[in-house]
Scaffold this motif. Structure first.
Motif, PDB file in Angstrom:
ATOM      1  N   ALA A   1      13.447  12.006   1.453  1.00  0.00           N
ATOM      2  CA  ALA A   1      12.471  11.423   0.524  1.00  0.00           C
ATOM      3  C   ALA A   1      12.378   9.908   0.726  1.00  0.00           C
ATOM      4  O   ALA A   1      11.282   9.351   0.888  1.00  0.00           O
ATOM      5  CB  ALA A   1      12.857  11.741  -0.913  1.00  0.00           C
ATOM      6  N   PHE A   2      13.524   9.239   0.720  1.00  0.00           N
ATOM      7  CA  PHE A   2      13.520   7.798   0.948  1.00  0.00           C
ATOM      8  C   PHE A   2      13.118   7.488   2.382  1.00  0.00           C
ATOM      9  O   PHE A   2      12.386   6.524   2.650  1.00  0.00           O
ATOM     10  CB  PHE A   2      14.904   7.204   0.669  1.00  0.00           C
ATOM     11  N   GLY A   3      13.567   8.317   3.315  1.00  0.00           N
ATOM     12  CA  GLY A   3      13.229   8.105   4.718  1.00  0.00           C
ATOM     13  C   GLY A   3      11.737   8.202   4.955  1.00  0.00           C
ATOM     14  O   GLY A   3      11.173   7.413   5.719  1.00  0.00           O
ATOM     15  N   PHE A   4      11.077   9.144   4.295  1.00  0.00           N
ATOM     16  CA  PHE A   4       9.635   9.261   4.470  1.00  0.00           C
ATOM     17  C   PHE A   4       8.913   8.052   3.885  1.00  0.00           C
ATOM     18  O   PHE A   4       7.933   7.568   4.466  1.00  0.00           O
ATOM     19  CB  PHE A   4       9.109  10.535   3.816  1.00  0.00           C
ATOM     20  N   THR A   5       9.376   7.554   2.728  1.00  0.00           N
ATOM     21  CA  THR A   5       8.759   6.358   2.148  1.00  0.00           C
ATOM     22  C   THR A   5       8.896   5.177   3.099  1.00  0.00           C
ATOM     23  O   THR A   5       7.942   4.397   3.294  1.00  0.00           O
ATOM     24  CB  THR A   5       9.415   6.018   0.801  1.00  0.00           C
TER      25      THR A   5
ATOM     26  N   SER B   1       4.828   2.949   9.302  1.00  0.00           N
ATOM     27  CA  SER B   1       3.621   3.448   9.958  1.00  0.00           C
ATOM     28  C   SER B   1       2.399   2.637   9.544  1.00  0.00           C
ATOM     29  O   SER B   1       1.579   2.245  10.380  1.00  0.00           O
ATOM     30  CB  SER B   1       3.420   4.922   9.611  1.00  0.00           C
ATOM     31  N   LEU B   2       2.261   2.378   8.245  1.00  0.00           N
ATOM     32  CA  LEU B   2       1.125   1.595   7.772  1.00  0.00           C
ATOM     33  C   LEU B   2       1.151   0.175   8.323  1.00  0.00           C
ATOM     34  O   LEU B   2       0.110  -0.405   8.621  1.00  0.00           O
ATOM     35  CB  LEU B   2       1.124   1.554   6.237  1.00  0.00           C
ATOM     36  N   THR B   3       2.348  -0.380   8.475  1.00  0.00           N
ATOM     37  CA  THR B   3       2.459  -1.725   9.047  1.00  0.00           C
ATOM     38  C   THR B   3       1.889  -1.760  10.453  1.00  0.00           C
ATOM     39  O   THR B   3       1.092  -2.635  10.800  1.00  0.00           O
ATOM     40  CB  THR B   3       3.934  -2.173   9.065  1.00  0.00           C
ATOM     41  N   HIS B   4       2.272  -0.788  11.276  1.00  0.00           N
ATOM     42  CA  HIS B   4       1.783  -0.797  12.653  1.00  0.00           C
ATOM     43  C   HIS B   4       0.285  -0.466  12.706  1.00  0.00           C
ATOM     44  O   HIS B   4      -0.443  -0.978  13.552  1.00  0.00           O
ATOM     45  CB  HIS B   4       2.624   0.164  13.511  1.00  0.00           C
ATOM     46  N   ILE B   5      -0.191   0.369  11.769  1.00  0.00           N
ATOM     47  CA  ILE B   5      -1.616   0.701  11.730  1.00  0.00           C
ATOM     48  C   ILE B   5      -2.450  -0.526  11.377  1.00  0.00           C
ATOM     49  O   ILE B   5      -3.444  -0.838  12.046  1.00  0.00           O
ATOM     50  CB  ILE B   5      -1.872   1.834  10.722  1.00  0.00           C
TER      51      ILE B   5
ATOM     52  N   ALA C   1      -4.860   7.150  -5.167  1.00  0.00           N
ATOM     53  CA  ALA C   1      -5.450   7.392  -3.843  1.00  0.00           C
ATOM     54  C   ALA C   1      -6.669   6.514  -3.593  1.00  0.00           C
ATOM     55  O   ALA C   1      -6.890   6.050  -2.467  1.00  0.00           O
ATOM     56  CB  ALA C   1      -5.835   8.867  -3.708  1.00  0.00           C
ATOM     57  N   ALA C   2      -7.473   6.264  -4.619  1.00  0.00           N
ATOM     58  CA  ALA C   2      -8.675   5.456  -4.443  1.00  0.00           C
ATOM     59  C   ALA C   2      -8.322   4.004  -4.127  1.00  0.00           C
ATOM     60  O   ALA C   2      -8.925   3.387  -3.244  1.00  0.00           O
ATOM     61  CB  ALA C   2      -9.548   5.531  -5.683  1.00  0.00           C
ATOM     62  N   TRP C   3      -7.352   3.445  -4.840  1.00  0.00           N
ATOM     63  CA  TRP C   3      -6.943   2.064  -4.572  1.00  0.00           C
ATOM     64  C   TRP C   3      -6.285   1.940  -3.206  1.00  0.00           C
ATOM     65  O   TRP C   3      -6.447   0.941  -2.510  1.00  0.00           O
ATOM     66  CB  TRP C   3      -6.007   1.561  -5.669  1.00  0.00           C
ATOM     67  N   PHE C   4      -5.538   2.966  -2.824  1.00  0.00           N
ATOM     68  CA  PHE C   4      -4.941   2.965  -1.487  1.00  0.00           C
ATOM     69  C   PHE C   4      -6.036   2.957  -0.427  1.00  0.00           C
ATOM     70  O   PHE C   4      -5.974   2.203   0.552  1.00  0.00           O
ATOM     71  CB  PHE C   4      -4.052   4.199  -1.313  1.00  0.00           C
ATOM     72  N   GLY C   5      -7.049   3.788  -0.607  1.00  0.00           N
ATOM     73  CA  GLY C   5      -8.159   3.816   0.336  1.00  0.00           C
ATOM     74  C   GLY C   5      -8.905   2.502   0.379  1.00  0.00           C
ATOM     75  O   GLY C   5      -9.329   2.051   1.447  1.00  0.00           O
ATOM     76  N   PHE C   6      -9.078   1.878  -0.782  1.00  0.00           N
ATOM     77  CA  PHE C   6      -9.746   0.571  -0.823  1.00  0.00           C
ATOM     78  C   PHE C   6      -8.953  -0.463  -0.039  1.00  0.00           C
ATOM     79  O   PHE C   6      -9.544  -1.303   0.669  1.00  0.00           O
ATOM     80  CB  PHE C   6      -9.910   0.120  -2.274  1.00  0.00           C
TER      81      PHE C   6
ATOM     82  N   ALA D   1       0.823  -1.214   0.000  1.00  0.00           N
ATOM     83  CA  ALA D   1       0.000   0.000   0.000  1.00  0.00           C
ATOM     84  C   ALA D   1       0.854   1.259   0.000  1.00  0.00           C
ATOM     85  O   ALA D   1       0.470   2.283  -0.572  1.00  0.00           O
ATOM     86  CB  ALA D   1      -0.935  -0.009   1.207  1.00  0.00           C
ATOM     87  N   ALA D   2       2.006   1.189   0.674  1.00  0.00           N
ATOM     88  CA  ALA D   2       2.891   2.359   0.714  1.00  0.00           C
ATOM     89  C   ALA D   2       3.410   2.732  -0.671  1.00  0.00           C
ATOM     90  O   ALA D   2       3.837   3.872  -0.888  1.00  0.00           O
ATOM     91  CB  ALA D   2       4.064   2.083   1.650  1.00  0.00           C
ATOM     92  N   LEU D   3       3.354   1.787  -1.599  1.00  0.00           N
ATOM     93  CA  LEU D   3       3.856   2.031  -2.954  1.00  0.00           C
ATOM     94  C   LEU D   3       2.739   2.353  -3.933  1.00  0.00           C
ATOM     95  O   LEU D   3       3.005   2.642  -5.101  1.00  0.00           O
ATOM     96  CB  LEU D   3       4.629   0.802  -3.450  1.00  0.00           C
TER      97      LEU D   3
END
Length: 329
Positions: A264-268, A274-278, A75-80, A69-71
């Motif tokens: 840039a890479f650090g934020f990715t 973050s998404l993993t823990h969420i 936006a719609a597919w990410f939300g799905f 999902a991070a990749l």
């Protein structure tokens, strides 16, 4: 008020004051410095409790989904992906029978169809669930559930103080100047889509990452992290082998250093982490929502007549038992 509650209130006040004085800088620093430490320690805590899932192996699928999902750029597919993960986790962790699972699935299908009818709906879900919903709404759910179970006036006051702080920021936003322009720009680059998402959700045109919204995000993010750390003696997230604790500290420091080395890479990387823990926390979030709903229903029945039902069911894992005293991740 117990000493721990007083410290809790003090940290909340500190987060509120800092969000007023340096909102843009605080938002980025909290996300980059406190965030990784929270992610790794909570993942460790969830692992010891099988992620509140019937089979620990399901967590592997959630990790793969979070990284993928991070990749996702759409936006719609990410939300799905976020919506689907939340519903599946709720079916696995918060339902007690096949009938309940089927009912939840049917409701989810209906809501999903409604969101498909609006091109922006899934995109809004993808923006708000990992941000405001996770760090603010779910935090409030855990705080309220803990206050109800403990029957503590002090913890009820903490819930009221949290809501008051949010209201003050929204109604009397700060007018703080940007002190570190590069931090402020980075905050806008990474959290700038929250304002438009709220515009679509509430039908209020022109919302953007101004000082008001930045201050709100800075407060809820900072308090979300501090609220987790202060509960070390309550839910025992620090009670792990020293070797794992050393790995958690090293990984947290390395994640922060990676951001400052190449933001840039650090934020990715931080987004994937973050998404993993969420996603790994979704089962616990679902269980807490069910328990809070049961507690509220029991309270309504208590007002209407004699109490005939029990409060919330006992948590299935030792870590959640501590939420009878207080609980926020």
């Amino acid at each position: 008020m117990r000493a721990n509650d007083a410290i809790h209130l003090g940290l909340m006040a500190l987060a509120f004051a800092a969000a007023y004085l340096v909102p843009f800088e605080l938002l980025l620093l909290a996300y980059v410095v406190l965030g990784p430490a929270h992610y790794f320690t909570e993942i460790s805590w969830l692992h010891d409790r099988s992620y509140f899932l019937p089979h620990r192996g399901i967590a592997i699928a959630l990790v793969v989904l979070a990284i993928a999902a991070a990749l996702i750029e759409n936006a719609a597919w990410f939300g799905f992906a976020m919506w689907g993960a939340l519903i599946v986790c709720a079916m696995l962790a918060a339902t007690k029978s096949a009938v309940e699972s089927m009912l939840l699935f049917m409701v989810a299908i209906g809501l999903g169809a409604a969101m498909c009818a609006s091109d922006a709906s899934f995109a809004v879900v993808g923006i708000l669930v990992p941000t405001l919903v996770h760090v603010s709404l779910f935090t409030l759910v855990f705080m309220t559930l803990g206050a109800y179970r403990s029957g503590s006036p002090a913890q009820a006051m903490l819930v009221a103080a949290y809501l008051l702080a949010v209201a003050v920021i929204l109604l009397m936003p700060p007018t703080a100047d940007v002190r570190i322009p590069s931090f402020a720009q980075a905050a806008k680059d990474y959290f700038g889509n929250v304002g438009p998402a709220l515009s679509r959700l509430f039908g209020i045109p022109g919302l953007k990452l101004d000082t008001r919204l930045t201050s709100l995000l800075a407060f809820v993010y900072t308090y979300h992290y501090l609220n987790w750390f202060i509960k070390a003696d309550v839910i025992r997230w620090a009670d792990i082998p020293r070797s794992r604790l050393a790995m958690v500290i090293a990984a947290s420091a390395g994640s922060t250093a990676l951001y400052f080395y190449d933001y840039a890479f650090g934020f990715t990387f931080l987004l994937a982490l973050s998404l993993t823990h969420i996603l790994l926390e979704f089962p616990l979030n679902s269980l807490a929502l069910r328990q809070l709903g049961a507690a509220m229903g029991d309270g309504v029945r208590g007002i209407a007549g004699p109490r005939t039902a029990t409060v919330a069911p006992r948590p299935r894992a030792a870590g959640l038992k501590a939420t009878r005293r207080r609980k926020q991740p």
